[in-house]
Design a protein around this motif. Sequence first.
Motif, PDB file in Angstrom:
ATOM      1  N   VAL A 286       3.553  -1.586  -6.394  1.00 27.83           N
ATOM      2  CA  VAL A 286       2.332  -2.174  -5.841  1.00 27.83           C
ATOM      3  C   VAL A 286       1.226  -2.215  -6.894  1.00 27.83           C
ATOM      4  O   VAL A 286       0.500  -3.216  -7.025  1.00 27.83           O
ATOM      5  CB  VAL A 286       1.880  -1.392  -4.591  1.00 27.83           C
ATOM      6  N   LEU A 287       1.067  -1.152  -7.648  1.00 24.79           N
ATOM      7  CA  LEU A 287       0.048  -1.122  -8.697  1.00 24.79           C
ATOM      8  C   LEU A 287       0.312  -2.195  -9.741  1.00 24.79           C
ATOM      9  O   LEU A 287      -0.603  -2.941 -10.137  1.00 24.79           O
ATOM     10  CB  LEU A 287       0.009   0.264  -9.351  1.00 24.79           C
ATOM     11  N   ASN A 288       1.554  -2.307 -10.199  1.00 24.35           N
ATOM     12  CA  ASN A 288       1.903  -3.339 -11.177  1.00 24.35           C
ATOM     13  C   ASN A 288       1.648  -4.737 -10.632  1.00 24.35           C
ATOM     14  O   ASN A 288       1.160  -5.624 -11.346  1.00 24.35           O
ATOM     15  CB  ASN A 288       3.372  -3.211 -11.585  1.00 24.35           C
ATOM     16  N   ALA A 289       1.959  -4.949  -9.350  1.00 24.19           N
ATOM     17  CA  ALA A 289       1.763  -6.263  -8.731  1.00 24.19           C
ATOM     18  C   ALA A 289       0.292  -6.663  -8.691  1.00 24.19           C
ATOM     19  O   ALA A 289      -0.036  -7.853  -8.667  1.00 24.19           O
ATOM     20  CB  ALA A 289       2.347  -6.267  -7.317  1.00 24.19           C
ATOM     21  N   VAL A 363      -8.421   1.967  -5.587  1.00 24.27           N
ATOM     22  CA  VAL A 363      -8.048   1.252  -6.811  1.00 24.27           C
ATOM     23  C   VAL A 363      -7.726  -0.208  -6.510  1.00 24.27           C
ATOM     24  O   VAL A 363      -8.202  -1.125  -7.195  1.00 24.27           O
ATOM     25  CB  VAL A 363      -6.835   1.928  -7.488  1.00 24.27           C
ATOM     26  N   LEU A 364      -6.931  -0.451  -5.470  1.00 20.86           N
ATOM     27  CA  LEU A 364      -6.526  -1.823  -5.141  1.00 20.86           C
ATOM     28  C   LEU A 364      -7.731  -2.672  -4.743  1.00 20.86           C
ATOM     29  O   LEU A 364      -7.838  -3.844  -5.129  1.00 20.86           O
ATOM     30  CB  LEU A 364      -5.493  -1.813  -4.009  1.00 20.86           C
ATOM     31  N   PRO A 397      -8.486   1.215   3.265  1.00 25.34           N
ATOM     32  CA  PRO A 397      -7.157   0.917   3.811  1.00 25.34           C
ATOM     33  C   PRO A 397      -7.181  -0.149   4.891  1.00 25.34           C
ATOM     34  O   PRO A 397      -6.250  -0.952   5.007  1.00 25.34           O
ATOM     35  CB  PRO A 397      -6.683   2.271   4.360  1.00 25.34           C
ATOM     36  N   ARG A 398      -8.256  -0.205   5.658  1.00 27.32           N
ATOM     37  CA  ARG A 398      -8.366  -1.209   6.710  1.00 27.32           C
ATOM     38  C   ARG A 398      -8.533  -2.615   6.132  1.00 27.32           C
ATOM     39  O   ARG A 398      -7.995  -3.588   6.667  1.00 27.32           O
ATOM     40  CB  ARG A 398      -9.533  -0.857   7.638  1.00 27.32           C
TER      41      ARG A 398
END
Length: 493
Positions: A286-289, A363-364, A397-398
């Motif tokens: 997920v981080l790489n994406a 982070v995301l 997260p939401r």
Amino acid sequence: MEMVKIKVKRFNKDKDGFEEYEVPKGINVLNALEYINKNYHANIYFRSSCRAGQCGSCAMCINGEPKLACKTKVEDGMVIEPLKNFDVIRDLVVDRTPYYKKLANLRNYIERKEYPEDLENIKPDDINKVKKVRGCIDCLSCLSVCPVRKFTDYAGPTFMRQLARFAFDVRDEGDREKIAYFENLYNCTTCAKCVEVCPKEIEIVHHAIEKLRELCFKKGYYLKNHLAVRENVLKYNRSVEKDKTPLLEEVNEEYLVENEKMRVAFFTGCLIDYRLQNVGRDAIKVLNAHGISVIIPKNQVCCGSPFIRTGQTDIAEKLKKKNLEIFNNLDVDCVVTVCAGCGSTLKNDYKEKEFEVMDITEVLNKVGLIKYKPLDATVTYHDPCHLKRGQGVYDEPRKILKSIPNLKFIEMEVPDQCCGAGGGVRSGKPEVAYALGKRKAKMIFDTNVDYLVTVCPFCEYHIRDSLKKYKEENNIKKDIKVMNIVSLLSKVV
């Protein structure tokens, strides 16, 4: 004069329900109640005294949370009730008698055989230790929201604060840690709901609960199961036993991407490394994406959270020192976690750190969410205590869940209600953990979703077990899968 409508809970021999009144906008709740009694002849019973937020007598439940009526402004649609988890005498007045009786039994005074002759030798640090837990105004807000007190025989946060106040006072010779132990000190999940509602912002968890447990451990008052966790970390540098190949032995040290938006160091934590390796791999994917390069130090160890929470600070300090040596020397933008407990510990207990710590949802959101694939499913989200209250992460997260096409997000009744796993309770007091887990399981089944999503391996394990037990006890056929948010995202990136 602009008016707003509020609802007040009435309770006496003739009434048991809500009544609606119009009051002037902008006044505080205490003045509003007085306005209602004067203009509507309602004769609502309530307590008040100093009117300055110092006595605590006017605490009541306002819009579902305990607040001081003298410090809270009315707003349209406000709901006013008596403090929860107390017997109600009349209207907004609760019975405080059990509290005062319990307080008297705990010997609420300095105990010693002789008057100390060396009072001049008391140091500022000695005073500061006590000062941190002395600001209580006896509003009882913490007792009204403590999830453990509601379901188990636990004295509650303000009683532990009171015991801590004397335990850390150099003049006191009482056996305060022994009293705390037998008043079920280890039932506390360290969820910090008491801290969240305290009008005086007393850090009861860090300055009372954890410090009392440290004192208890040193004097031999501990739970045997916590020693098993201690043995694990001494053997593996992890709080759990190794039963399959650890994640850190399988993955590479670097997962770099082109056009890098950010570079992070991945702090795996014990359960991701030893039990939930799939979650670790999903996190890297997920981080790489999202355009984030990942560095994974292979020699990292347990963050120390289980030992800080259970009073085993000798072990915690050694683990912290080793992790600081590793992560302080990395050239990264931040250290990322996918475990609420690890993240809270690194952020709040690693005072000497030279790096920034961020939960993966932070982070995301920081680098920008990408266009996700559609997912036809319904989900609800559980707020880990150490994420919402420990780190202040609630919206992130939401935002992620609501950005996935076709995914239907449903809030459960109390998404931040403690599941019962934290504070060493799952390992040390499993019956207490399930008492809380059972309530959480009911909330989740009531949503009728496909997935329960969270960002904590401890919550994930405990909620999964609680759902299974609750399902069997209530003959429920539906299955609800429990997963870390990165595992859900791995389906749509």
